[in-house]
Scaffold this motif. Structure first.
Motif, PDB file in Angstrom:
ATOM      1  N   ASP A  71      14.233  22.004  61.901  1.00  0.00           N
ATOM      2  CA  ASP A  71      15.331  21.029  61.822  1.00  0.00           C
ATOM      3  C   ASP A  71      16.438  21.473  60.872  1.00  0.00           C
ATOM      4  O   ASP A  71      17.574  21.042  60.979  1.00  0.00           O
ATOM      5  N   CYS A  72      16.142  22.367  59.951  1.00  0.00           N
ATOM      6  CA  CYS A  72      17.165  22.870  59.019  1.00  0.00           C
ATOM      7  C   CYS A  72      18.221  23.700  59.740  1.00  0.00           C
ATOM      8  O   CYS A  72      19.352  23.815  59.272  1.00  0.00           O
ATOM      9  N   LEU A  73      17.839  24.266  60.855  1.00  0.00           N
ATOM     10  CA  LEU A  73      18.767  25.129  61.580  1.00  0.00           C
ATOM     11  C   LEU A  73      19.905  24.353  62.243  1.00  0.00           C
ATOM     12  O   LEU A  73      20.873  24.937  62.686  1.00  0.00           O
ATOM     13  N   ASP A  92      21.147  15.088  67.516  1.00  0.00           N
ATOM     14  CA  ASP A  92      19.905  15.036  68.282  1.00  0.00           C
ATOM     15  C   ASP A  92      18.716  15.679  67.560  1.00  0.00           C
ATOM     16  O   ASP A  92      17.594  15.596  68.032  1.00  0.00           O
ATOM     17  N   ILE A  93      18.979  16.334  66.429  1.00  0.00           N
ATOM     18  CA  ILE A  93      17.911  17.006  65.692  1.00  0.00           C
ATOM     19  C   ILE A  93      17.864  16.441  64.274  1.00  0.00           C
ATOM     20  O   ILE A  93      18.846  16.492  63.550  1.00  0.00           O
ATOM     21  N   PRO A  94      16.716  15.913  63.862  1.00  0.00           N
ATOM     22  CA  PRO A  94      16.631  15.351  62.514  1.00  0.00           C
ATOM     23  C   PRO A  94      16.672  16.452  61.451  1.00  0.00           C
ATOM     24  O   PRO A  94      16.351  17.605  61.728  1.00  0.00           O
ATOM     25  N   ASP A  95      17.080  16.070  60.247  1.00  0.00           N
ATOM     26  CA  ASP A  95      17.078  17.018  59.132  1.00  0.00           C
ATOM     27  C   ASP A  95      16.224  16.490  57.980  1.00  0.00           C
ATOM     28  O   ASP A  95      16.385  16.884  56.832  1.00  0.00           O
ATOM     29  N   ASP A  96      15.293  15.615  58.288  1.00  0.00           N
ATOM     30  CA  ASP A  96      14.473  14.960  57.276  1.00  0.00           C
ATOM     31  C   ASP A  96      13.617  15.927  56.467  1.00  0.00           C
ATOM     32  O   ASP A  96      13.443  15.740  55.255  1.00  0.00           O
ATOM     33  N   SER A  97      13.072  16.937  57.105  1.00  0.00           N
ATOM     34  CA  SER A  97      12.237  17.906  56.374  1.00  0.00           C
ATOM     35  C   SER A  97      13.040  18.590  55.288  1.00  0.00           C
ATOM     36  O   SER A  97      12.555  18.790  54.178  1.00  0.00           O
ATOM     37  N   PHE A  98      14.274  18.953  55.616  1.00  0.00           N
ATOM     38  CA  PHE A  98      15.111  19.617  54.613  1.00  0.00           C
ATOM     39  C   PHE A  98      15.369  18.685  53.434  1.00  0.00           C
ATOM     40  O   PHE A  98      15.299  19.103  52.282  1.00  0.00           O
ATOM     41  N   HIS A  99      15.645  17.424  53.705  1.00  0.00           N
ATOM     42  CA  HIS A  99      15.935  16.496  52.607  1.00  0.00           C
ATOM     43  C   HIS A  99      14.702  16.230  51.751  1.00  0.00           C
ATOM     44  O   HIS A  99      14.828  16.010  50.539  1.00  0.00           O
TER      45      HIS A  99
END
Length: 113
Positions: A71-73, A92-99
């Motif tokens: 998801d960071c990508l 359409d792609i979450p970025d929760d893991s990065f946060h």
């Protein structure tokens, strides 16, 4: 004091709030939370990742890529109409893991001093 801090104690849980600020990270005494400039804190983490193991280490890509880092990508840099740099991500792609990594980095900044 936020509920989680009351239950677990402020030494175990502390709130972090993304803000638009002129400082990287500060403690807001009145609100009882750490205020992190979203763009600056993300930028710092991206730079540490770019430098590599000396500043940021993660398990092997083969283990973490699909569930955590993919998801960071979708995160990209953009400039607002006011001329401020910001980070956005594909809707359409979450970025929760990065946060979650960002919040862990803030915890390291606070407790790792």
């Amino acid at each position: 004091m936020p509920i989680a801090s009351k239950v677990f104690g402020p030494d175990k849980v502390f709130p972090i709030n993304y803000v638009n600020s002129k400082v990287h990270l500060r403690y807001d005494r009145q609100g009882g939370f750490f205020a992190a400039d979203r763009t600056m804190i993300m930028d710092t983490l991206f730079l540490k990742m770019k430098v590599g193991k000396r500043y940021f280490e993660t398990p092997a890509w083969s283990i973490t890529a699909a569930p955590f880092w993919s998801d960071c990508l979708s995160i990209f840099e953009e400039e607002t109409m006011a001329g401020k740099r910001v980070f956005r991500h594909d809707e359409d792609i979450p970025d929760d893991s990065f946060h979650s990594v960002v919040f862990g980095h803030v915890a390291h900044m606070v407790y790792g001093r």
